[in-house]
Enzyme design. Structure first.
Site, PDB file in Angstrom:
ATOM      1  N   LYS A 153       0.896  -1.178   0.120  1.00 39.35           N
ATOM      2  CA  LYS A 153       0.090   0.059   0.066  1.00 39.35           C
ATOM      3  C   LYS A 153       0.885   1.218   0.169  1.00 39.35           C
ATOM      4  O   LYS A 153       1.998   1.266   0.622  1.00 39.35           O
ATOM      5  CB  LYS A 153      -0.915   0.173   1.112  1.00 39.35           C
ATOM      6  N   SER A 181      -9.871   2.231   2.380  1.00 36.64           N
ATOM      7  CA  SER A 181      -8.946   2.956   1.648  1.00 36.64           C
ATOM      8  C   SER A 181      -7.962   2.075   0.842  1.00 36.64           C
ATOM      9  O   SER A 181      -7.239   2.519   0.058  1.00 36.64           O
ATOM     10  CB  SER A 181      -8.314   3.934   2.317  1.00 36.64           C
ATOM     11  N   SER A 217     -10.394  -0.148   6.621  1.00 39.30           N
ATOM     12  CA  SER A 217      -9.694  -0.142   5.219  1.00 39.30           C
ATOM     13  C   SER A 217      -8.926  -1.468   4.895  1.00 39.30           C
ATOM     14  O   SER A 217      -8.615  -1.365   3.723  1.00 39.30           O
ATOM     15  CB  SER A 217      -8.631   0.952   5.312  1.00 39.30           C
TER      16      SER A 217
HETATM   17  N1  GLN Z   1     -13.547   4.511   5.746  1.00 36.41           N
HETATM   18  C1  GLN Z   1     -12.870   4.976   6.952  1.00 36.41           C
HETATM   19  C2  GLN Z   1     -12.477   6.455   6.853  1.00 36.41           C
HETATM   20  O1  GLN Z   1     -12.695   6.988   5.800  1.00 36.41           O
HETATM   21  C3  GLN Z   1     -11.758   4.303   7.311  1.00 36.41           C
HETATM   22  C4  GLN Z   1     -10.569   4.346   6.496  1.00 36.41           C
HETATM   23  C5  GLN Z   1      -9.542   3.575   7.192  1.00 36.41           C
HETATM   24  O2  GLN Z   1      -9.445   2.445   7.664  1.00 36.41           O
HETATM   25  N2  GLN Z   1      -8.068   4.215   6.718  1.00 36.41           N
HETATM   26  O3  GLN Z   1     -12.014   7.022   7.584  1.00 36.41           O
END
Ligand code: GLN
Length: 470
Positions: A61, A136, A160
């Protein structure tokens, strides 16, 4: 095949890059590491190695710093940032022999649930044109689901790893907070962020986890705990395992077919000898609002370091220092990141700190306590991972709250610091769905065992957009 010498390391890496090319429309990668990867593969062909992940191509990532390899975090702000060091987790994986073949696309600074906030464009889900892969860690999920790599790294602040794993039909695990070092991981919300593996199976996740975990003196929240061999319990029977179902999770609001899949998985676990017990997490409904105070607060603080001076982009011809800060940040960050910084600065500001931030921290403790009591009665907790299957890009409209609700089931484990994973458990409308298994502190082995017993007796994890893996 590598072990039997049916394929050379170089061929394997070359094949991986061919697959990246033929799946270019997915936009899963931001930066490729071709030359270095090929060289490493050639080296391995000449000097065979017994390291556990020797020669395995892994996608990383783009949130992990990689020495001499561009690290953007999906942002224009870091679009030219080349770190002088690698994150501990990258070092751990590479010392285990894996080849980091490239950096995967992601929501900007890991803020999002659909991979629509990346500066480098949307990522597509290989299960269908125009479908989001979740976020994400959407690039990592998409790359594994398309069969480009066997495994990828991800990070999970509120879901995410698990949400994109669910939407792409793969297995993903967020470990206990502190299991994997955060050093060199670009911070979003430090008290929630945790790295973890994304792969086809629970077994592959266990193999990855074995190498990713370490106690790291460079991260003050890194746990100095025994790190077991996570593959050890995989084949133990789950007969008598107590699985908790959360009374407060109202499944009647979900798509009927998604609920049907969940009910089938429950029956399957019963046939394997597990026992279901209803548990109560009385404060669980406060998880999403609590998260959206704590996470933006920490992000507004963490992202203050991107000021045009120390890292990444700087605006052209600043008039003075103030202009340098304002324009570098205005140009460098996208809308969702700006929204989070605004919310975070607001809840931390003098007049509102007690009403919002302090209150959220208190509620967070209550949520954690709910889990502590629940785990006195059960071994793992099971729920759907997401409310539904992958949706079309653009379909959430302009209301950010709809997107925030995507993480309804995943956020609680981050607030409590618990390990949790998503496991493919069905197909609805030709799209995969996943179930979530949450474990008690440091009990990754138990959720992996539950996931593995499911995967050795079902074949949902073998379904891919290009047909079943035999
Ligand atoms: N979707 C969540 C957010 O937008 C979690 C994102 C994540 O776990 N990095 O914050």
């Amino acid at each position: 095949m590598l072990q039997k010498k049916e394929i050379s390391n170089k061929e394997m890496v070359e094949d991986t890059f061919t697959l990246i090319e033929s799946n270019k429309h997915l936009n899963a990668f931001v930066t490729l590491n071709k030359e270095v990867s090929l060289k490493k593969a050639e080296n391995l062909d000449n000097n065979p190695s017994n390291l556990p992940l020797a020669g395995i191509p892994i996608a990383q990532k783009d949130l992990f710093c990689t020495k001499d390899l561009r690290t953007t975090c999906g942002s224009n702000m870091l679009s030219n940032f080349i770190p002088p060091y690698s994150a501990t987790v990258i070092e751990n994986l590479e010392s285990a022999g894996c080849i980091s073949i490239g950096k995967t696309n992601m929501d900007e600074f890991a803020m999002g649930s659909s991979n629509e906030t990346s500066f480098f464009g949307n990522v597509e889900n290989p299960w269908g044109e125009g479908l989001v892969p979740g976020g994400s860690s959407g690039g990592s999920a998409s790359a594994v689901a398309a069969g480009i790599v066997a495994a990828a790294s991800g990070t999970d602040t509120g879901g995410s790893i698990r949400q994109p794993a669910s939407l792409c039909g793969i297995t993903g695990l967020k470990p206990t907070y502190g299991r994997i070092s955060r050093w060199g991981m670009i911070a979003f919300a430090s008290s929630l962020d945790q790295a973890g593996p994304m792969a086809r199976t629970a077994e592959d996740c266990a193999l990855m986890l074995n190498e990713m975990c370490s106690h790291d003196p460079k991260d003050t929240t890194s746990l100095d705990e025994n790190i077991p061999d996570f593959t050890q319990n995989l084949n133990s029977s789950i007969k008598g395992m107590k699985i908790g179902l959360v009374k407060e999770f109202d499944l009647s609001k979900l798509d009927n077919d998604v609920v049907k899949v969940f009910e089938e998985s429950k029956r399957h676990y019963e046939s394997l000898g597990a026992e279901f017990i209803e548990i109560s997490l009385p404060n669980i409904s406060l998880s999403v609002p609590t998260y959206y105070v704590v996470a933006p607060a920490e992000c507004s603080s963490n992202l203050s370091r991107f000021d045009g001076v120390k890292f990444g982009r700087r605006c052209e011809n600043p008039k003075d220092l103030e202009d340098l800060y304002v324009r570098s940040r205005s140009e460098g960050f996208g809308d969702e990141v700006k929204r989070r910084i605004l919310i975070g600065s607001y809840v931390l500001s003098a007049g509102f700190y007690d009403a919002y931030y302090k209150k959220a921290q208190q509620v967070r403790r209550l949520i954690k306590n709910d889990f502590v009591s629940a785990f006195e009665k059960v071994d793992v907790i099971m729920s759907p991972t997401t409310r539904g299957t992958a949706f079309k890009a653009g379909s959430m409209g302009s209301d950010p709250i709809q997107m925030y609700l995507e993480d309804l089931f995943t956020i609680p484990a981050n607030l409590a610091g618990l390990p949790a994973m998503s496991v493919p458990n069905g197909i609805v409308d030709n799209k995969p769905v996943g179930m979530q298994l949450i474990g008690n502190f440091l009990e990754e082995s138990k959720i992996l065992q539950a996931a593995h017993s499911f995967q050795t007796s079902t074949d949902w994890h073998l379904k891919t957009p290009n047909g079943d893996i035999s």
